[in-house]
Design a protein around this motif. Structure first.
Motif, short mmCIF file in Angstrom:
data_model
loop_
_atom_site.label_atom_id
_atom_site.label_comp_id
_atom_site.label_asym_id
_atom_site.label_seq_id
_atom_site.Cartn_x
_atom_site.Cartn_y
_atom_site.Cartn_z
N ALA A 67 37.81 36.37 57.01
CA ALA A 67 36.49 36.94 57.30
C ALA A 67 36.59 38.46 57.31
CB ALA A 67 35.96 36.42 58.63
N GLY A 68 35.68 39.12 56.64
CA GLY A 68 35.65 40.58 56.60
C GLY A 68 36.49 41.19 55.48
N GLN A 69 37.28 40.38 54.77
CA GLN A 69 38.09 40.91 53.68
C GLN A 69 37.28 40.99 52.39
OE1 GLN A 69 41.60 38.34 53.53
NE2 GLN A 69 42.86 40.12 54.06
N SER A 70 37.64 41.96 51.58
CA SER A 70 37.06 42.10 50.25
C SER A 70 38.23 42.25 49.28
CB SER A 70 36.17 43.35 50.18
OG SER A 70 36.96 44.51 50.37
N GLU A 76 44.39 46.90 48.53
CA GLU A 76 45.08 47.95 49.29
C GLU A 76 46.22 47.39 50.12
OE1 GLU A 76 41.79 49.73 51.40
OE2 GLU A 76 41.79 51.44 50.01
N THR A 77 46.09 46.15 50.58
CA THR A 77 47.13 45.54 51.41
C THR A 77 48.33 45.11 50.57
OG1 THR A 77 45.45 44.72 52.95
CG2 THR A 77 47.61 43.66 53.03
N ILE A 78 48.08 44.45 49.44
CA ILE A 78 49.20 43.90 48.67
C ILE A 78 49.87 44.93 47.77
CG2 ILE A 78 48.27 41.56 48.72
CD1 ILE A 78 47.43 41.95 45.79
N ALA A 79 49.15 45.99 47.39
CA ALA A 79 49.74 47.01 46.52
C ALA A 79 49.24 48.39 46.95
CB ALA A 79 49.37 46.73 45.07
N PRO A 80 49.75 48.90 48.07
CA PRO A 80 49.24 50.17 48.60
C PRO A 80 49.51 51.37 47.69
CG PRO A 80 51.11 49.42 49.89
CD PRO A 80 50.78 48.33 48.93
N GLU A 81 50.54 51.29 46.84
CA GLU A 81 50.87 52.41 45.97
C GLU A 81 50.10 52.39 44.65
OE1 GLU A 81 53.11 48.94 44.83
OE2 GLU A 81 52.98 49.88 46.79
N SER A 82 49.41 51.29 44.34
CA SER A 82 48.66 51.15 43.09
C SER A 82 47.20 51.50 43.28
CB SER A 82 48.76 49.72 42.57
OG SER A 82 50.09 49.38 42.30
N ILE A 91 43.28 40.73 39.58
CA ILE A 91 42.93 39.56 40.40
C ILE A 91 41.70 38.85 39.82
CG2 ILE A 91 42.09 38.81 42.66
CD1 ILE A 91 43.85 41.04 43.88
N ARG A 92 40.70 39.64 39.43
CA ARG A 92 39.50 39.03 38.84
C ARG A 92 39.82 38.31 37.55
NH1 ARG A 92 34.62 42.86 38.18
NH2 ARG A 92 33.83 40.92 37.33
N SER A 93 40.67 38.91 36.72
CA SER A 93 41.04 38.28 35.46
C SER A 93 41.82 37.00 35.69
CB SER A 93 41.87 39.26 34.63
OG SER A 93 42.35 38.65 33.46
N LEU A 94 42.78 37.03 36.59
CA LEU A 94 43.60 35.86 36.88
C LEU A 94 42.78 34.70 37.44
CD1 LEU A 94 46.47 34.66 37.01
CD2 LEU A 94 46.69 35.65 39.28
N ASN A 95 41.80 35.01 38.28
CA ASN A 95 40.98 33.98 38.91
C ASN A 95 39.67 33.73 38.18
OD1 ASN A 95 42.38 33.31 41.62
ND2 ASN A 95 42.50 35.54 41.46
N GLN A 96 39.43 34.44 37.10
CA GLN A 96 38.20 34.33 36.32
C GLN A 96 36.96 34.49 37.20
OE1 GLN A 96 38.56 30.65 34.17
NE2 GLN A 96 40.12 31.46 32.81
N LEU A 97 36.98 35.54 38.02
CA LEU A 97 35.86 35.82 38.91
C LEU A 97 34.82 36.66 38.17
CD1 LEU A 97 37.84 36.83 42.14
CD2 LEU A 97 36.72 34.65 41.67
N PRO A 98 33.55 36.24 38.19
CA PRO A 98 32.52 37.01 37.49
C PRO A 98 32.18 38.32 38.20
CG PRO A 98 31.56 35.12 38.59
CD PRO A 98 33.04 35.01 38.77
N THR A 99 32.35 38.37 39.52
CA THR A 99 32.06 39.58 40.29
C THR A 99 33.23 39.85 41.23
OG1 THR A 99 30.98 38.41 42.11
CG2 THR A 99 29.57 39.08 40.27
N SER A 100 33.13 40.95 41.95
CA SER A 100 34.20 41.32 42.89
C SER A 100 33.99 40.73 44.28
CB SER A 100 34.29 42.85 43.00
OG SER A 100 34.68 43.39 41.77
N SER A 101 32.97 39.94 44.46
CA SER A 101 32.73 39.39 45.80
C SER A 101 33.53 38.10 46.00
CB SER A 101 31.24 39.12 46.00
OG SER A 101 30.80 38.13 45.11
N VAL A 102 34.07 37.98 47.21
CA VAL A 102 34.82 36.78 47.60
C VAL A 102 34.27 36.29 48.93
CG1 VAL A 102 36.95 37.27 46.34
CG2 VAL A 102 36.63 38.25 48.59
#
Length: 116
Positions: A67-70, A76-82, A91-102
């Motif tokens: 809850a509260g994550q985007s 930012e959590t998994i790749a803070p230097e990227s 992530i969107r490409s791998l999961n085939q997400l049409p938008t950035s909302s989760v």
């Protein structure tokens, strides 16, 4: 030879007239081999559909959205230097997400090389 015999022509004079239907048939007859040659050339040049012996494998981990994550906060959590935009795009490409909302509780795949 008499004058009357000299005026008689031995070759008949005929006039060839092509009708609208005849022009269409003639155009189709001329165009058919051209279309066939272009089709064969296109099929021969379309090597992108040919399977190769090499395969690319991507390893990934799963995360459950809290809850509260985007995607931005996850990136930012998994790749803070990227750059988060690049991580979100992967992530969107791998999961085939049409938008950035989760949604909370949603499981998403994250590339393992990013999560390290």
């Amino acid at each position: 030879m008499s004058i009357a015999a000299a005026n008689v022509s031995t070759t008949p004079s005929t006039h060839l007239r092509i009708t609208a239907r005849g022009r269409k048939v003639l155009a189709a007859v001329v165009a058919a081999p051209i279309v066939a040659a272009l089709s064969v050339a296109a099929l021969a040049a379309g090597g992108s559909a040919v399977a190769t012996g090499s395969s690319v494998t991507t390893e990934f981990d799963y995360l459950t959205v809290q809850a509260g994550q985007s995607l931005w906060s996850i990136a930012e959590t998994i790749a803070p230097e990227s750059d988060p935009r690049d991580v979100i795009a992967e992530i969107r490409s791998l999961n085939q997400l049409p938008t950035s909302s989760v949604q909370p509780g949603q499981r998403i795949a994250v590339p393992a090389d990013i999560a390290d």
